[in-house]
Design a protein around this motif. Structure first.
Motif, PDB file in Angstrom:
ATOM      1  N   GLN A   1       1.234   4.198  -2.901  1.00  0.00           N
ATOM      2  CA  GLN A   1       0.905   5.573  -2.563  1.00  0.00           C
ATOM      3  C   GLN A   1       2.060   6.529  -2.800  1.00  0.00           C
ATOM      4  N   GLY A   2       3.218   6.023  -3.172  1.00  0.00           N
ATOM      5  CA  GLY A   2       4.360   6.875  -3.482  1.00  0.00           C
ATOM      6  C   GLY A   2       5.160   7.304  -2.266  1.00  0.00           C
ATOM      7  N   GLN A   3       5.108   6.543  -1.195  1.00  0.00           N
ATOM      8  CA  GLN A   3       5.824   6.905   0.020  1.00  0.00           C
ATOM      9  C   GLN A   3       7.338   6.816  -0.142  1.00  0.00           C
ATOM     10  N   PHE A   4       7.818   6.083  -1.119  1.00  0.00           N
ATOM     11  CA  PHE A   4       9.253   5.870  -1.282  1.00  0.00           C
ATOM     12  C   PHE A   4       9.805   6.562  -2.518  1.00  0.00           C
ATOM     13  N   GLU A   5       9.090   7.537  -3.055  1.00  0.00           N
ATOM     14  CA  GLU A   5       9.517   8.208  -4.277  1.00  0.00           C
ATOM     15  C   GLU A   5      10.693   9.158  -4.045  1.00  0.00           C
TER      16      GLU A   5
ATOM     17  N   TRP B   1       0.832  -1.201   0.000  1.00  0.00           N
ATOM     18  CA  TRP B   1       0.000   0.000   0.000  1.00  0.00           C
ATOM     19  C   TRP B   1       0.869   1.254   0.000  1.00  0.00           C
ATOM     20  N   ALA B   2       1.895   1.271   0.850  1.00  0.00           N
ATOM     21  CA  ALA B   2       2.795   2.424   0.915  1.00  0.00           C
ATOM     22  C   ALA B   2       3.557   2.589  -0.397  1.00  0.00           C
TER      23      ALA B   2
END
Length: 50
Positions: free
Chosen positions: A28-32, A24-25
């Protein structure tokens, strides 16, 4: 031995929940932008507002 009948499904469920949370993360682009927060902390907010 009967405790394993409870612990193994609980461990598998927790592992699956962790995998779902990670995916999910990831979606959602949490690691971009891994370096953005590390660089932003070095700058003072007052200078950016002027």
């Amino acid at each position: 031995m009967s405790v394993l009948l409870y612990l193994i499904p609980i461990a598998l469920a927790l592992g699956a929940a962790g995998l779902v949370a990670f995916l999910w993360a990831l979606r959602q682009g949490q690691f971009e932008d891994m370096d953005g927060a590390a660089i932003r902390i070095l700058f003072d907010e007052d200078e950016a507002q002027r």
